[in-house]
Scaffold this active site. Structure first.
Site, PDB file in Angstrom:
ATOM      1  N   ASP A  94       5.383  55.471  65.412  1.00 31.41           N
ATOM      2  CA  ASP A  94       4.617  55.516  66.666  1.00 31.41           C
ATOM      3  C   ASP A  94       5.364  54.656  67.681  1.00 31.41           C
ATOM      4  O   ASP A  94       6.364  54.005  67.335  1.00 31.41           O
ATOM      5  CB  ASP A  94       3.203  54.943  66.431  1.00 31.41           C
ATOM      6  CG  ASP A  94       2.362  54.907  67.706  1.00 31.41           C
ATOM      7  OD1 ASP A  94       2.353  55.913  68.443  1.00 31.41           O
ATOM      8  OD2 ASP A  94       1.710  53.874  67.979  1.00 31.41           O
ATOM      9  N   SER A  95       4.857  54.628  68.910  1.00 24.04           N
ATOM     10  CA  SER A  95       5.461  53.757  69.917  1.00 24.04           C
ATOM     11  C   SER A  95       5.131  52.285  69.642  1.00 24.04           C
ATOM     12  O   SER A  95       5.806  51.402  70.155  1.00 24.04           O
ATOM     13  CB  SER A  95       4.944  54.143  71.300  1.00 24.04           C
ATOM     14  OG  SER A  95       3.542  53.982  71.347  1.00 24.04           O
ATOM     15  N   CYS A 124       1.875  59.654  66.267  1.00 24.58           N
ATOM     16  CA  CYS A 124       1.836  59.462  67.714  1.00 24.58           C
ATOM     17  C   CYS A 124       1.561  60.836  68.335  1.00 24.58           C
ATOM     18  O   CYS A 124       2.312  61.789  68.089  1.00 24.58           O
ATOM     19  CB  CYS A 124       3.189  58.927  68.170  1.00 24.58           C
ATOM     20  SG  CYS A 124       3.397  58.862  69.951  1.00 24.58           S
ATOM     21  N   GLU A 152      -2.356  47.069  72.759  1.00 27.95           N
ATOM     22  CA  GLU A 152      -1.163  46.325  72.330  1.00 27.95           C
ATOM     23  C   GLU A 152      -1.319  44.825  72.612  1.00 27.95           C
ATOM     24  O   GLU A 152      -0.777  43.999  71.897  1.00 27.95           O
ATOM     25  CB  GLU A 152       0.094  46.867  73.025  1.00 27.95           C
ATOM     26  CG  GLU A 152       0.547  48.239  72.531  1.00 27.95           C
ATOM     27  CD  GLU A 152       1.232  48.216  71.152  1.00 27.95           C
ATOM     28  OE1 GLU A 152       1.830  47.200  70.789  1.00 27.95           O
ATOM     29  OE2 GLU A 152       1.142  49.256  70.451  1.00 27.95           O
ATOM     30  N   CYS A 155      -4.980  59.777  71.032  1.00 30.39           N
ATOM     31  CA  CYS A 155      -3.852  58.842  71.047  1.00 30.39           C
ATOM     32  C   CYS A 155      -4.127  57.913  69.879  1.00 30.39           C
ATOM     33  O   CYS A 155      -5.279  57.457  69.704  1.00 30.39           O
ATOM     34  CB  CYS A 155      -3.828  58.068  72.361  1.00 30.39           C
ATOM     35  SG  CYS A 155      -2.684  56.664  72.338  1.00 30.39           S
ATOM     36  N   HIS A 188      -3.620  54.961  69.342  1.00 31.40           N
ATOM     37  CA  HIS A 188      -4.125  53.627  69.687  1.00 31.40           C
ATOM     38  C   HIS A 188      -5.655  53.624  69.852  1.00 31.40           C
ATOM     39  O   HIS A 188      -6.292  52.596  69.707  1.00 31.40           O
ATOM     40  CB  HIS A 188      -3.507  53.140  71.005  1.00 31.40           C
ATOM     41  CG  HIS A 188      -2.100  52.637  70.881  1.00 31.40           C
ATOM     42  ND1 HIS A 188      -1.028  53.482  70.692  1.00 31.40           N
ATOM     43  CD2 HIS A 188      -1.592  51.376  70.906  1.00 31.40           C
ATOM     44  CE1 HIS A 188       0.087  52.745  70.635  1.00 31.40           C
ATOM     45  NE2 HIS A 188      -0.232  51.480  70.756  1.00 31.40           N
TER      46      HIS A 188
HETATM   47  N1  DGL Z   1       0.033  56.006  70.257  1.00 30.08           N
HETATM   48  C1  DGL Z   1       0.782  57.003  70.926  1.00 30.08           C
HETATM   49  C2  DGL Z   1       0.014  58.288  71.083  1.00 30.08           C
HETATM   50  O1  DGL Z   1      -0.666  58.640  70.194  1.00 30.08           O
HETATM   51  C3  DGL Z   1       1.584  56.611  72.113  1.00 30.08           C
HETATM   52  C4  DGL Z   1       0.953  55.789  73.157  1.00 30.08           C
HETATM   53  C5  DGL Z   1       1.962  55.329  74.188  1.00 30.08           C
HETATM   54  O2  DGL Z   1       2.954  54.713  73.799  1.00 30.08           O
HETATM   55  O3  DGL Z   1       1.750  55.632  75.367  1.00 30.08           O
HETATM   56  O4  DGL Z   1       0.098  58.984  72.050  1.00 30.08           O
END
Ligand code: DGL
Length: 271
Positions: free
Chosen positions: A11-12, A74, A153, A185, A187
């Site tokens: 993931d990011s 992600c 984050e 997402c 997150h």
């Molecule tokens: N967690 C990621 C997603 O599901 C990326 C979020 C990001 O870095 O903008 O999209």
């Protein structure tokens, strides 16, 4: 590919841990190599070309760890790069968007589904496409929530600032009468209790991680590369980031079911 090789998960940043923890729960015998691209986060505001370049580098890194399969934990990478990468590599890969869309279709009763995600995921239109491919009568209402990723984050999951921003983002759904909301997402499940409280009990929240872990199990079985049941992978997972290893490790330990003793930094631009 040997069945005792690990699964690559990326993931990011910390968001993909919501998928990794679901894999740990459902597939405790599978070892994982996790990569969080913390130096280049957020992904959600970047272009398809940039995301695809990042993902190619991550795959090249994961291959050095001899992974047997890769999970795009992600949504942004799944929406922008999965199709392209699938044609380029010889490893089984799986993303989170298709499983998320499938779960939401099963969950909705009134055929009105909301999607919250990054700008990139919303702009890709992929959730709407997958949902309406299963049931064209379903209406999909989308909202990009770009501030959620940096707030998560920063660890501000229980903060009044996050609550105020969530209130503004989610007010978009007031008129739509959705009965299902996809946390599109990885997150966002970390904000689940806040989002749930603001949306109310009548709206079912869908975390694609659950269905992704099920789909991963099926894919590994299909390819004959599932780890032996009964073996325990706990303590054998590896965690890598492109920056801020200690911050990542502390956060990871606050949400994961197992202790993460170490997170290593790698220079992802080298790959
Ligand atoms: N967690 C990621 C997603 O599901 C990326 C979020 C990001 O870095 O903008 O999209």
């Amino acid at each position: 590919m040997s069945s005792d090789a690990p699964i690559g998960v990326f993931d990011s940043g910390v968001g993909g841990l919501t998928v990794a923890r679901e894999i740990m729960r459902q597939l405790p015998e599978e070892r994982m190599v996790y990569f969080g691209d913390t130096a280049r986060l957020p992904y959600g505001s970047k272009s398809r070309d940039t995301i695809t370049r990042f993902v190619r580098q991550i795959i090249a890194f994961l291959k050095t760890r001899q992974v047997k399969a890769i999970v795009f934990a992600c949504n942004t990478a799944s929406a922008y790069a999965l199709d392209t990468i699938e044609k380029e590599i010889d490893l089984p890969i799986i993303g989170v968007v298709r499983p998320g869309a499938r779960t939401a279709v099963k969950a909705t009763k009134n055929k009105k589904i909301g999607v919250i995600a990054t700008d990139a995921t919303i702009n890709s239109g992929l959730y709407t496409e997958f949902i309406q491919a299963i049931d064209p009568e379903i209406q999909v209402y989308s909202k990009a929530c770009p501030l959620f990723v940096p707030l998560v984050e920063e660890g501000l999951t229980h903060d009044f600032v996050t609550e105020e921003i969530a209130r503004r983002y989610l007010s978009r759904f007031k008129e739509d009468e959705i009965d299902t909301l996809i946390l599109g997402c990885t997150h966002y499940p970390l904000l689940r209790s806040l989002i749930g409280r603001l949306m109310g009990n009548e709206v079912r929240l869908v975390n694609p991680a659950y269905e992704t872990a099920i789909a991963l199990r099926e894919m590994l079985a299909d390819k004959g590369i599932a780890a032996w049941p009964g073996t325990i992978a706990e303590g054998h997972h590896e965690f890598f980031v492109s920056d801020g290893a200690e911050k990542f490790r502390v956060f990871a330990n606050s949400i994961m079911p197992q202790t993460i003793p170490e997170t290593k930094v790698i220079n992802i631009e080298k790959f």
